[in-house]
Design an enzyme around this catalytic site. Structure first.
Site, PDB file in Angstrom:
ATOM      1  N   LYS A   1       4.201   9.912   8.210  1.00 48.99           N
ATOM      2  CA  LYS A   1       3.917   9.483   9.570  1.00 48.99           C
ATOM      3  C   LYS A   1       4.861  10.097  10.610  1.00 48.99           C
ATOM      4  O   LYS A   1       4.751  11.274  10.964  1.00 48.99           O
ATOM      5  CB  LYS A   1       3.908   7.952   9.639  1.00 48.99           C
ATOM      6  CG  LYS A   1       2.776   7.317   8.812  1.00 48.99           C
ATOM      7  CD  LYS A   1       2.785   5.809   8.900  1.00 48.99           C
ATOM      8  CE  LYS A   1       1.854   5.203   7.878  1.00 48.99           C
ATOM      9  NZ  LYS A   1       0.449   5.247   8.309  1.00 48.99           N
TER      10      LYS A   1
ATOM     11  N   TYR B   1       0.852  -1.186   0.000  1.00 51.51           N
ATOM     12  CA  TYR B   1       0.000   0.000   0.000  1.00 51.51           C
ATOM     13  C   TYR B   1       0.888   1.237   0.000  1.00 51.51           C
ATOM     14  O   TYR B   1       1.797   1.354   0.826  1.00 51.51           O
ATOM     15  CB  TYR B   1      -0.940   0.038   1.214  1.00 51.51           C
ATOM     16  CG  TYR B   1      -1.836   1.255   1.236  1.00 51.51           C
ATOM     17  CD1 TYR B   1      -1.624   2.275   2.163  1.00 51.51           C
ATOM     18  CD2 TYR B   1      -2.871   1.407   0.322  1.00 51.51           C
ATOM     19  CE1 TYR B   1      -2.442   3.397   2.187  1.00 51.51           C
ATOM     20  CE2 TYR B   1      -3.696   2.524   0.352  1.00 51.51           C
ATOM     21  CZ  TYR B   1      -3.470   3.516   1.277  1.00 51.51           C
ATOM     22  OH  TYR B   1      -4.271   4.646   1.295  1.00 51.51           O
TER      23      TYR B   1
ATOM     24  N   ASP C   1       9.368   2.800  -0.156  1.00 48.64           N
ATOM     25  CA  ASP C   1       8.285   3.518   0.525  1.00 48.64           C
ATOM     26  C   ASP C   1       8.453   3.269   2.023  1.00 48.64           C
ATOM     27  O   ASP C   1       8.009   2.247   2.545  1.00 48.64           O
ATOM     28  CB  ASP C   1       6.929   3.019   0.029  1.00 48.64           C
ATOM     29  CG  ASP C   1       5.794   3.689   0.776  1.00 48.64           C
ATOM     30  OD1 ASP C   1       4.617   3.478   0.390  1.00 48.64           O
ATOM     31  OD2 ASP C   1       6.054   4.425   1.751  1.00 48.64           O
TER      32      ASP C   1
HETATM   33  P1  KE4 Z   1      -0.893   8.752   4.003  1.00 47.54           P
HETATM   34  O1  KE4 Z   1      -1.343   9.404   2.730  1.00 47.54           O
HETATM   35  O2  KE4 Z   1      -2.031   8.010   4.689  1.00 47.54           O
HETATM   36  O3  KE4 Z   1      -0.160   9.724   4.945  1.00 47.54           O
HETATM   37  O4  KE4 Z   1       0.235   7.674   3.661  1.00 47.54           O
HETATM   38  C1  KE4 Z   1      -0.084   6.684   2.720  1.00 47.54           C
HETATM   39  C2  KE4 Z   1       0.842   5.503   2.948  1.00 47.54           C
HETATM   40  C3  KE4 Z   1       1.919   5.341   2.090  1.00 47.54           C
HETATM   41  N1  KE4 Z   1       2.792   4.327   2.255  1.00 47.54           N
HETATM   42  C4  KE4 Z   1       2.641   3.445   3.273  1.00 47.54           C
HETATM   43  C5  KE4 Z   1       3.631   2.332   3.419  1.00 47.54           C
HETATM   44  C6  KE4 Z   1       1.566   3.565   4.187  1.00 47.54           C
HETATM   45  O5  KE4 Z   1       1.432   2.674   5.194  1.00 47.54           O
HETATM   46  C7  KE4 Z   1       0.646   4.616   4.019  1.00 47.54           C
HETATM   47  C8  KE4 Z   1      -0.555   4.784   4.929  1.00 47.54           C
HETATM   48  N2  KE4 Z   1      -0.736   3.759   5.900  1.00 47.54           N
HETATM   49  C9  KE4 Z   1      -2.102   3.569   6.349  1.00 47.54           C
HETATM   50  C10 KE4 Z   1      -2.105   2.411   7.364  1.00 47.54           C
HETATM   51  N3  KE4 Z   1      -1.847   1.172   6.765  1.00 47.54           N
HETATM   52  C11 KE4 Z   1      -2.657   4.813   6.950  1.00 47.54           C
HETATM   53  C12 KE4 Z   1      -3.966   4.629   7.710  1.00 47.54           C
HETATM   54  C13 KE4 Z   1      -5.155   5.056   6.898  1.00 47.54           C
HETATM   55  O6  KE4 Z   1      -5.172   4.848   5.661  1.00 47.54           O
HETATM   56  O7  KE4 Z   1      -6.081   5.598   7.530  1.00 47.54           O
END
Ligand code: KE4
Length: 438
Positions: A274, A150, A246
Site C-alpha cells: 500500500k 486478511y 503483516d
Molecule cells: P494486496 O495484495 O491487495 O496489495 O495486499 C493484500 C493485503 C495484505 N495484508 C493486509 C493487512 C491487507 O489489508 C491487504 C489488502 N487489503 C485489502 C483491503 N482490506 C485491499 C483491498 C482489496 O482487496 O481490493
C-alpha cells in the site's frame, strides 16, 4: 456539497453493466463491487487531494484512499512529477537499479526490525513470500492466523476457523485444497488461551504466527492495549516460531515506523504494501538478516518477480515515504482522524443509533452495534448491523462522502484532508443518519 438527493449515476451504471460482461463481478477486486452494501459501484474518473470524482461528475470526500496507499492525498504533485520524470527514462528494466537501493535504505531506516528487505509487487506477494520463508527457515509447515485476519489471497490465507475457537483451518475459497488448508491454524483475536492451546497441540510444528498488529480487515481492532501482541511475541520466542507482522495496511499508516515502532514490539519478519508504493504496485517483506539471507539467490527459499523493484514504482515509493518524515505529520493526521471519529459518534448518538469506534492513528472504523466495544471478528459478524451499515454507506455516497464499502474495512484520513472536509463529513453523516433512521 451535493444535497442529499439521489445522485445522477447513469454513466457508472452503464459502465458497470459493460464491465460485468467482461470482468468477474465487473471489478478487478471483489470488495469494489459493493456486494455487501448494495447499490452501483461508482466508476471514478479522477482523484486529487482528499477528493475523488466519478464518471458522472459527482465529487466525494474520500476515506478509502485506494485502500490506504494515498496517505499524502491523491495525485500529490511531487509524487506525480517524480513518476513522470522516471517514466521518461524507462518504466521497468528487469535489472537492478539505484532506486531500489535508495528505497531499501529508506525502508530499513524507517522500520526498526528490518535489516534486509525484498521488494515485490503487492501485499499478497509479500505475505505469501514471508510465509514460505518462515517455513523454510524453521523447517515447519503449519502456521497460525486469526479469524478475520486478511493477508491477501494466497491459498494458505484463505482459511476460516472450523468449529470451535481454535482448530484446523477449512478452505474459505473454492480452489484451496483441504489438505493444504489444514496447515493453517486459526484462532480469534485477543484469545491468548487459544493460541497457547494450538502450540501445545502442534508441538514444534508451527513455523510462525502472522498477524496484522493493527487489524484493519474486520474493521480496525486493538490488539495492543490488552498486551495480546506482546504475549504473541513472547510465545513465538519461547516456541521457536517466527512472529510475522503483516503491516501492509498499518505500516507507515499508524506511524513512520509502523505499528512495531508505535508499540515497541519487534517481529521477526514484516510485510509491507500500500503506502510503500505511493499508489503504484509495490510490496515488500523484510526482517532479521539471518532469516532474509535464506531468500534466493542468497539461500534456498525461492521467490521472484518480473516487475519487482521497477524504477517507476520505486520512485513513487521514495517520493511518498520521504514526505512522511516531516515534523508533525502523524500528529496532524491523528488529530483530524480523532475529530472525525468523535463527530461521527456524536452524530450517531444524536440520531439514537448505537455505535462504537476503533481508531489507531489515522485508521478507523465506526461499528453500528449495541456492544460497548468490538474486539474480534465475531463481534462484527454476530453483533454489528451490517444492513444498517449498507444503508448508511449509500446515504453517505449520496451526500458526497466515499467510505469503504464494507463494515469489515477501515477508513483512512490523508494529509490532504482539511478541517473543512472533516466538518463537511460530520454534517453529511448527520443528514445521512436522519435519512436512514426515518
Ligand atoms: P494486496 O495484495 O491487495 O496489495 O495486499 C493484500 C493485503 C495484505 N495484508 C493486509 C493487512 C491487507 O489489508 C491487504 C489488502 N487489503 C485489502 C483491503 N482490506 C485491499 C483491498 C482489496 O482487496 O481490493
Amino acid at each position: 456539497m451535493p444535497s442529499n438527493q439521489q445522485q445522477n449515476i447513469q454513466q457508472s451504471e452503464a459502465d458497470f453493466a459493460a464491465a460485468c460482461k467482461i470482468l468477474p463481478g465487473g471489478v478487478n477486486s471483489p470488495v469494489r463491487a459493493f456486494k455487501s452494501v448494495g447499490g452501483t459501484p461508482r466508476f471514478l474518473a479522477s482523484a486529487v487531494g482528499s477528493h475523488v470524482q466519478d464518471v458522472d461528475g459527482n465529487d466525494y470526500i474520500d476515506y478509502v484512499g485506494s485502500w490506504g496507499p494515498m496517505i499524502l492525498g491523491h495525485a500529490h504533485p511531487d509524487v506525480v512529477k517524480g513518476v513522470q520524470q522516471t517514466a521518461e527514462l524507462g518504466m521497468s528494466f528487469g535489472a537492478p537499479c539505484e532506486l531500489e537501493i535508495e528505497l531499501a535504505e529508506l525502508v530499513i531506516d524507517m522500520v526498526p526490525s528490518i535489516e534486509v528487505v525484498r521488494f515485490v509487487n503487492s501485499g499478497s506477494e509479500a505475505t505469501m513470500s514471508a510465509l514460505r520463508l518462515a517455513r523454510g527457515f524453521t523447517g515447519r509447515d503449519k502456521f497460525i492466523k486469526f479469524d478475520g485476519g486478511y493477508h491477501g489471497h494466497a491459498d494458505g490465507f484463505l482459511v476460516k476457523a472450523g468449529s470451535g475457537a481454535a482448530t484446523f483451518g477449512e478452505p474459505d475459497s473454492a480452489g484451496v485444497p483441504a489438505d493444504y488448508a489444514k496447515l493453517t491454524l486459526t484462532a480469534p483475536f485477543n484469545d491468548f488461551a487459544a493460541i497457547k492451546r494450538l502450540f501445545a497441540e502442534n508441538k514444534n510444528e508451527i513455523a510462525c504466527i502472522i498477524v496484522e498488529p493493527v487489524p484493519g480487515n474486520t474493521g480496525v481492532m486493538d490488539l495492543y492495549s490488552s498486551g495480546f501482541l506482546q504475549q504473541l511475541r513472547d510465545l513465538c520466542t519461547a516456541e521457536g516460531a517466527l512472529l510475522i507482522f503483516d503491516e501492509v495496511m498499518c505500516g507507515f499508516r499508524v506511524g513512520a515506523g509502523g505499528a512495531q515502532q508505535r508499540f515497541g514490539i519487534m517481529p521477526d519478519l514484516t510485510c509491507l504494501g500500500k503506502i510503500i508504493g505511493g499508489g503504484l504496485p509495490v510490496g515488500a517483506y523484510g526482517g532479521r538478516e539471518d532469516i532474509m539471507r535464506q531468500i534466493s539467490p542468497d539461500g534456498p527459499v525461492y521467490q521472484a518477480g518480473t516487475l519487482s523493484g521497477n524504477p517507476l514504482a520505486m520512485r513513487a515509493g521514495l517520493e511518498t515515504l520521504t514526505r512522511l518524515r516531516a515534523a508533525g505529520f502523524y500528529e496532524e493526521l491523528e488529530r483530524k482522524t480523532t475529530k472525525l471519529v468523535a463527530g461521527l459518534l456524536d452524530g450517531c448518538k444524536a440520531a439514537g443509533v448505537p455505535a462504537v469506534a476503533n481508531q489507531v492513528g489515522a485508521m478507523f472504523t465506526v461499528f453500528f452495534t449495541e456492544l460497548d466495544s468490538v474486539n474480534c471478528c465475531s463481534d462484527v459478524s454476530e453483533h454489528c448491523d451490517l444492513a444498517f451499515f449498507g444503508k448508511f454507506f449509500n446515504a453517505m455516497l449520496d451526500e458526497g462522502v466515499y467510505l469503504a464499502p464494507s463494515q469489515y474495512e477501515a477508513g483512512f484520513v490523508s494529509a490532504a484532508h482539511t478541517d473543512e472536509d472533516i466538518d463537511a463529513t460530520i454534517a453529511a453523516a448527520g443528514r445521512a443518519l436522519a435519512k436512514v433512521t426515518t
